[in-house]
Design a protein around this motif. Structure first.
Motif, PDB file in Angstrom:
ATOM      1  N   ASP A 132       6.075  24.870  21.937  1.00 41.14           N
ATOM      2  CA  ASP A 132       5.792  23.837  22.925  1.00 41.14           C
ATOM      3  C   ASP A 132       4.307  23.823  23.241  1.00 41.14           C
ATOM      4  O   ASP A 132       3.540  24.709  22.827  1.00 41.14           O
ATOM      5  CB  ASP A 132       6.593  24.086  24.205  1.00 41.14           C
ATOM      6  CG  ASP A 132       7.511  22.918  24.527  1.00 41.14           C
ATOM      7  OD1 ASP A 132       7.097  21.765  24.293  1.00 41.14           O
ATOM      8  OD2 ASP A 132       8.637  23.165  24.998  1.00 41.14           O
ATOM      9  N   THR A 133       3.908  22.801  23.994  1.00 36.47           N
ATOM     10  CA  THR A 133       2.509  22.688  24.388  1.00 36.47           C
ATOM     11  C   THR A 133       2.160  23.746  25.437  1.00 36.47           C
ATOM     12  O   THR A 133       3.046  24.327  26.074  1.00 36.47           O
ATOM     13  CB  THR A 133       2.230  21.296  24.969  1.00 36.47           C
ATOM     14  OG1 THR A 133       3.022  21.121  26.160  1.00 36.47           O
ATOM     15  CG2 THR A 133       2.576  20.211  23.960  1.00 36.47           C
ATOM     16  N   LEU A 134       0.881  23.964  25.607  1.00 37.83           N
ATOM     17  CA  LEU A 134       0.421  24.955  26.571  1.00 37.83           C
ATOM     18  C   LEU A 134       0.867  24.582  27.978  1.00 37.83           C
ATOM     19  O   LEU A 134       1.293  25.440  28.769  1.00 37.83           O
ATOM     20  CB  LEU A 134      -1.099  25.077  26.513  1.00 37.83           C
ATOM     21  CG  LEU A 134      -1.741  26.043  27.517  1.00 37.83           C
ATOM     22  CD1 LEU A 134      -1.214  27.453  27.293  1.00 37.83           C
ATOM     23  CD2 LEU A 134      -3.258  25.983  27.396  1.00 37.83           C
ATOM     24  N   GLY A 135       0.799  23.281  28.306  1.00 38.74           N
ATOM     25  CA  GLY A 135       1.203  22.847  29.643  1.00 38.74           C
ATOM     26  C   GLY A 135       2.670  23.121  29.918  1.00 38.74           C
ATOM     27  O   GLY A 135       3.022  23.580  31.012  1.00 38.74           O
ATOM     28  N   THR A 136       3.519  22.855  28.935  1.00 39.72           N
ATOM     29  CA  THR A 136       4.949  23.109  29.109  1.00 39.72           C
ATOM     30  C   THR A 136       5.223  24.592  29.252  1.00 39.72           C
ATOM     31  O   THR A 136       6.038  25.014  30.081  1.00 39.72           O
ATOM     32  CB  THR A 136       5.733  22.539  27.918  1.00 39.72           C
ATOM     33  OG1 THR A 136       5.449  21.141  27.785  1.00 39.72           O
ATOM     34  CG2 THR A 136       7.224  22.736  28.116  1.00 39.72           C
ATOM     35  N   GLN A 137       4.547  25.395  28.434  1.00 33.53           N
ATOM     36  CA  GLN A 137       4.722  26.842  28.523  1.00 33.53           C
ATOM     37  C   GLN A 137       4.288  27.364  29.888  1.00 33.53           C
ATOM     38  O   GLN A 137       4.946  28.233  30.474  1.00 33.53           O
ATOM     39  CB  GLN A 137       3.921  27.540  27.414  1.00 33.53           C
ATOM     40  CG  GLN A 137       4.371  27.223  26.000  1.00 33.53           C
ATOM     41  CD  GLN A 137       5.677  27.899  25.642  1.00 33.53           C
ATOM     42  OE1 GLN A 137       6.242  28.643  26.435  1.00 33.53           O
ATOM     43  NE2 GLN A 137       6.178  27.632  24.446  1.00 33.53           N
ATOM     44  N   ARG A 138       3.183  26.828  30.411  1.00 36.89           N
ATOM     45  CA  ARG A 138       2.715  27.263  31.738  1.00 36.89           C
ATOM     46  C   ARG A 138       3.711  26.858  32.828  1.00 36.89           C
ATOM     47  O   ARG A 138       3.945  27.608  33.776  1.00 36.89           O
ATOM     48  CB  ARG A 138       1.342  26.652  32.029  1.00 36.89           C
ATOM     49  CG  ARG A 138       0.197  27.230  31.211  1.00 36.89           C
ATOM     50  CD  ARG A 138      -1.130  26.720  31.728  1.00 36.89           C
ATOM     51  NE  ARG A 138      -1.387  27.189  33.087  1.00 36.89           N
ATOM     52  CZ  ARG A 138      -2.457  26.816  33.805  1.00 36.89           C
ATOM     53  NH1 ARG A 138      -3.327  25.948  33.295  1.00 36.89           N
ATOM     54  NH2 ARG A 138      -2.615  27.270  35.027  1.00 36.89           N
ATOM     55  N   GLU A 139       4.297  25.678  32.699  1.00 37.81           N
ATOM     56  CA  GLU A 139       5.273  25.215  33.686  1.00 37.81           C
ATOM     57  C   GLU A 139       6.516  26.102  33.663  1.00 37.81           C
ATOM     58  O   GLU A 139       7.058  26.457  34.714  1.00 37.81           O
ATOM     59  CB  GLU A 139       5.651  23.765  33.394  1.00 37.81           C
ATOM     60  CG  GLU A 139       6.588  23.156  34.425  1.00 37.81           C
ATOM     61  CD  GLU A 139       5.979  23.114  35.814  1.00 37.81           C
ATOM     62  OE1 GLU A 139       6.738  23.237  36.801  1.00 37.81           O
ATOM     63  OE2 GLU A 139       4.742  22.968  35.918  1.00 37.81           O
TER      64      GLU A 139
END
Length: 359
Positions: A103-110
Motif C-alpha cells: 500500500d501507499t505510505l499514507g495508507t500504511q501510516r493511517e
C-alpha cells in the motif's frame, strides 16, 4: 456451571464454549476447526479412495475398461486441466492477499495510527504503561480488565442488597468463564488455532447484552457506584470486539497463505503423476493381479487419481475451518445471532404495559 436460569425474568447464561452454544457434537467441532489441517486433508483423500474401491467392489464394474479403452488418458487429462485452473485461482487469491500488504505510505501510516490509538485507549482504560505485543497476552489483558470491573460490580451489589443477587451471579459467571479462557490462552503462539479458539469461546457480545439489560432492569435499585461499574464493565468488554476482529482478519490471511503454500507444494507432484498416467502407465501389465481380491490395476489407478486430488483436499480442509470461524463470529458488538431466552423480552413487555396505561 449452570448454563441458564429458570426464572423467566432473568438473563439466560449461555454455555461457556462455542460447541455447547451451537449444539454441535464434540467430534464435529473438532473435525471442522480444531483438528490439524493436514490430518483432515489425509482423511478427505482416504475417504475418496475408499469410496472408489467400495463402488468398484460392489457396483457393476470391470477392470477390462482400463486395458481396452483410453479411460486413464481421459481421466488424467481432465485432472491436468483442473489442476492448472485451481493453481491459477489460488495464485489470484494470493495476489489479492499480497495486494492488501502493498500500500501507499499514507495508507500504511493511517493503519499504524489506528492500531496505535487503539492500543493507547486500551492502556489508558486498563491503567498499564504498555500493552503486550503478543496477541494472546494482549487479549488476556483485555479479559483481565473486564474481570476487574466485574469484581468491582459484584462488590457494589453484594453489600446487603439481596434484590441485586442476579447481577452478582452475572459477575461471578463472567469471572469463571474469563478464568477458563485466560488459562487456554497461556503459552499459545499466533498462527496456531490455539489462539483463536478461546477467543471464539469468549462470548463478549452476550456479556455486553446481559450487562445492559441488567442495568436497565434494576435501574431504580442501583447505586451511583454500581451504575458507574456497569459503564466501566461494558466499556472494557467493547474493547474485545475490535481486537478479536483484527486478529481474526490476520488469522484468515495467515490461513490463505497456508492454503496457497499447500496447493503449490502438491501441484507439481500431482501434475507429474497425471502426466505419467497419460504417457507411460500400462494397465495391462497389472491385469490379472489382485490384492485382497481387488484388481491391482484399479487400486493403483485409483491411488494415483486420489493423490492428484491432494491440492483440492488441502483447499477444502483449510477453507472449511475458515468458513466455520467466520460463521461463528459474524456479529460484532451486543448482537446475539443464536436464539436465547433473553431478559429484554420481559423488559419490553413491561414497557408496553406502561405505554398502554399512559394511553
Amino acid at each position: 456451571m449452570s448454563d441458564s436460569t429458570t426464572d423467566a425474568d432473568s438473563v439466560t447464561r449461555p454455555a461457556d464454549t462455542m460447541r455447547e452454544r451451537v449444539g454441535e457434537s464434540r467430534a464435529k467441532i473438532w473435525f471442522l476447526i480444531t483438528a490439524n489441517r493436514w490430518f483432515v486433508t489425509v482423511v478427505f483423500l482416504l475417504l475418496a479412495y475408499v469410496t472408489l474401491v467400495v463402488l468398484h467392489v460392489f457396483g457393476p464394474s470391470s477392470v477390462r475398461k482400463l486395458v481396452t479403452t483410453s479411460a486413464v488418458t481421459s481421466l488424467f487429462s481432465s485432472v491436468i486441466i483442473a489442476l492448472i485452473t485451481s493453481i491459477t485461482l489460488v495464485l489470484s487469491i494470493s495476489q489479492f492477499v499480497l495486494s492488501e500488504e502493498i500500500d501507499t505510505l499514507g495508507t500504511q501510516r493511517e493503519q499504524m495510527r489506528s492500531v496505535t490509538e487503539f492500543r493507547s485507549d486500551v492502556e489508558e482504560r486498563t491503567g498499564i504503561m504498555a500493552s503486550p505485543a503478543e496477541p494472546s497476552r494482549f487479549l488476556r489483558v483485555l479479559i483481565e480488565s473486564a474481570d476487574q470491573r466485574a469484581r468491582r460490580l459484584r462488590e457494589t451489589v453484594t453489600d446487603g442488597n439481596d434484590e441485586l443477587q442476579e447481577i452478582a451471579s452475572y459477575a461471578d459467571g463472567l469471572l469463571d468463564h474469563s478464568q477458563s479462557v485466560t488459562d487456554e490462552l497461556k503459552d499459545t503462539d499466533f498462527g496456531s488455532f490455539d489462539v483463536l479458539l478461546p477467543v471464539i469461546n469468549y462470548n463478549y457480545s452476550w456479556k455486553i447484552h446481559a450487562a445492559r439489560n441488567l442495568r436497565a432492569k434494576y435501574a431504580d435499585s442501583l447505586s451511583e457506584e454500581a451504575d458507574e461499574s456497569f459503564d466501566e464493565l461494558i466499556e472494557a468488554l467493547r474493547f474485545f470486539g475490535p481486537a478479536r476482529e483484527h486478529f481474526k482478519t490476520l488469522y484468515v490471511q495467515w490461513e490463505i497463505i497456508n492454503i496457497s503454500r499447500g496447493v503449490l507444494y502438491g501441484a507439481m507432484p500431482a501434475l507429474a503423476i497425471a502426466a505419467y498416467m497419460m504417457l507411460s502407465f500400462d494397465a495391462a501389465r497389472l491385469f490379472g493381479t489382485t490384492v485382497f481380491g481387488i484388481d491391482a490395476a484399479f487400486l493403483f489407478t485409483s491411488a494415483m487419481y486420489v493423490f492428484t486430488l491432494s491440492p483440492f483436499a488441502v483447499v477444502l480442509a483449510y477453507v472449511m475451518r475458515v468458513l466455520t470461524v467466520i460463521k461463528r463470529t459474524l456479529a460484532i458488538g451486543p448482537f446475539v445471532l443464536r436464539e436465547t431466552d433473553q431478559l429484554e423480552s420481559a423488559r419490553y413487555d413491561e414497557l408496553s404495559e406502561v405505554k398502554e396505561g399512559d394511553n
